[in-house]
Design an enzyme around this catalytic site. Structure first.
Site, PDB file in Angstrom:
ATOM      1  N   LYS A  18       0.843  -1.202   0.000  1.00  0.00           N
ATOM      2  CA  LYS A  18       0.000   0.000   0.000  1.00  0.00           C
ATOM      3  C   LYS A  18       0.876   1.249   0.000  1.00  0.00           C
ATOM      4  O   LYS A  18       2.085   1.173   0.243  1.00  0.00           O
ATOM      5  CB  LYS A  18      -0.942  -0.014   1.204  1.00  0.00           C
ATOM      6  CG  LYS A  18      -0.266  -0.064   2.556  1.00  0.00           C
ATOM      7  CD  LYS A  18      -1.297  -0.193   3.668  1.00  0.00           C
ATOM      8  CE  LYS A  18      -0.609  -0.233   5.039  1.00  0.00           C
ATOM      9  NZ  LYS A  18      -1.589  -0.277   6.140  1.00  0.00           N
TER      10      LYS A  18
ATOM     11  N   TYR B  49      12.847  31.418   2.454  1.00  0.00           N
ATOM     12  CA  TYR B  49      11.679  32.113   2.974  1.00  0.00           C
ATOM     13  C   TYR B  49      11.854  32.462   4.448  1.00  0.00           C
ATOM     14  O   TYR B  49      12.340  31.650   5.234  1.00  0.00           O
ATOM     15  CB  TYR B  49      10.421  31.253   2.814  1.00  0.00           C
ATOM     16  CG  TYR B  49       9.904  31.158   1.398  1.00  0.00           C
ATOM     17  CD1 TYR B  49       9.454  32.278   0.729  1.00  0.00           C
ATOM     18  CD2 TYR B  49       9.856  29.927   0.741  1.00  0.00           C
ATOM     19  CE1 TYR B  49       8.971  32.191  -0.578  1.00  0.00           C
ATOM     20  CE2 TYR B  49       9.364  29.821  -0.552  1.00  0.00           C
ATOM     21  CZ  TYR B  49       8.920  30.962  -1.195  1.00  0.00           C
ATOM     22  OH  TYR B  49       8.438  30.867  -2.484  1.00  0.00           O
TER      23      TYR B  49
END
Length: 412
Positions: free
Chosen positions: A57, A283
């Site tokens: 998965k 940033y």
């Protein structure tokens, strides 16, 4: 650090510095030999009387379903486990004809697709049972199911007190074949806690109730990777292994055999720049150079799965040396301080996960920097990162955006 600025100096330095002809400048390398080694080791440990279900998965824990399925089958996995129907479709599209159990919730409207693809579902609701039975009658093929029991996880599954009536309803539906009954442990990786043992006792009682009423399926299973080694007496007919197939143990369990991590994450240096003291990076100016600093830009960011939590906390490997991540991780890029990394040129390779020389960064260590678990580190890796599948250090397959595209690794 000495920075080589000319294009000719980069090309002449050797094939590892050749410019790419196509593809991104970041990629994951998946060692199929390691996948096979881990799978074979687990098969030996659980023994020939217990099947190994390979849990793939979340894009095979970030490794890529299509790229590793054949290797897992060849190495001994007899079944696959997925979270949703879409993941099972990917396995069938890749040519896998082995049994596939959809471990998660399957809505009733998926019943036709489940039956047509010969999938097995984790069955815990009457609504799905009725839908599967109807689909099986329309299509002319029996629907396959494993009854899921909630023994204490409080997630998906039938409560033990409701199991026998539910199993009776399912048994009356001629379109459904119940192959097994199973449960899932909440603390398999913490065997010192009592809950897992309590769950296994509850599972035994539930199976005994089914047997008394003539409703016990042929098979049963309860254990994941950690449980298979914490509670070897409860391996039963099938063991569901996920993380260990990819080379990591979910807990420091002494009986776990040696494993080989299969995934390496790399990126090429896109830009080298000398910063003066006081210069801001990224940033928010979350990092400011405190000395003359050599900064390397890597074209990989949080949209690729390199968590923003690694900002000013993580590290990479360059020239076999650890170097710190500095500034905030951006969506598509990040920066590392390579002042002490030795001679470098744009186009050289940085390793985010894996080994370089004598140094290694694994998903467990990165998880610690992120205050999370290695499962999240691996499953967070974006599908937009190309996967290069290698065997004996030679690339045999390349996947881009989840699809196998060619066998040419010269771009990376």
């Amino acid at each position: 650090m000495a920075i080589a600025n000319s294009q000719s100096s980069r090309i002449s330095a050797g094939p590892e510095r050749e410019p790419q002809r196509r593809g991104r400048a970041c990629w994951a390398e998946i060692d199929l030999g390691a996948i096979a080694f881990n799978c074979q080791a687990l098969c030996r440990e659980i023994g020939p009387s217990t099947e190994l279900m390979a849990v793939v998965k979340a894009n095979a824990y970030g490794h890529g379903i299509s790229g590793i399925a054949e290797t897992l089958v060849t190495a001994g996995a007899s079944r696959f486990g997925v979270a949703c129907v879409e993941e099972a479709v990917e396995l069938r599209t890749a040519g896998v004809d082995a049994p596939i159990l959809v471990l998660g919730y399957v809505p009733p409207w998926e019943a036709d697709r489940v039956v047509r693809l010969d999938l097995t579902v984790a069955l815990a609701t009457r609504e799905l049972a009725v839908a599967l039975d109807a689909a099986a009658r329309r299509i002319g093929r029996r629907a396959l199911a494993h009854l899921k029991i909630d023994t204490g996880m409080s997630r998906f599954g039938v409560l033990s007190s409701e199991l026998v009536p539910f199993a009776g309803v399912v048994a009356a539906l001629s379109g459904i074949e119940v192959e097994a009954v199973f449960t899932h442990l909440a603390t398999a990786d913490e065997p010192e806690l009592p809950l897992a043992s309590e769950q296994l006792r509850e599972f035994d009682r539930a199976c005994a109730d089914l047997a008394r009423h003539g409703l016990m399926p042929p098979k049963r299973h309860a254990l994941n990777s950690a449980g298979a080694f914490s509670f070897p007496e409860a391996r039963f007919d099938i063991v569901r292994s996920g993380l260990m197939l990819y080379g990591l143990s979910p807990a420091p369990i002494p009986s776990v055999p040696p494993l080989r991590p299969a995934l390496t994450l790399r990126a090429r240096i896109a830009r080298l720049r000398r910063l003066e003291p006081g210069t801001c990076v990224g940033y928010g100016c979350a990092f400011r150079a405190g000395r003359p600093t050599d900064l390397a830009l890597l074209p990989i960011g949080y949209a690729d799965g390199l968590s923003r939590a690694l900002s000013n906390r993580g590290a990479a490997l360059v020239n076999g040396r650890r170097v710190p991540m500095v500034g905030r991780i951006s969506m598509d890029q990040c920066t590392i301080d390579v002042t002490d990394a030795g001679p470098l040129a744009e186009g050289d390779v940085a390793t985010l996960l894996g080994s370089d020389g004598d140094e290694t960064i694994d998903a467990v260590e990165m998880a610690g920097w992120r205050d999370t678990i290695p499962y999240e580190v691996l499953t967070s890796l974006s599908i937009r990162i190309p996967r290069l599948y290698t065997r004996d250090r030679h690339t045999v397959t390349v996947a881009e955006n989840g699809a196998i595209v060619n066998n040419d690794s010269s771009s990376y």
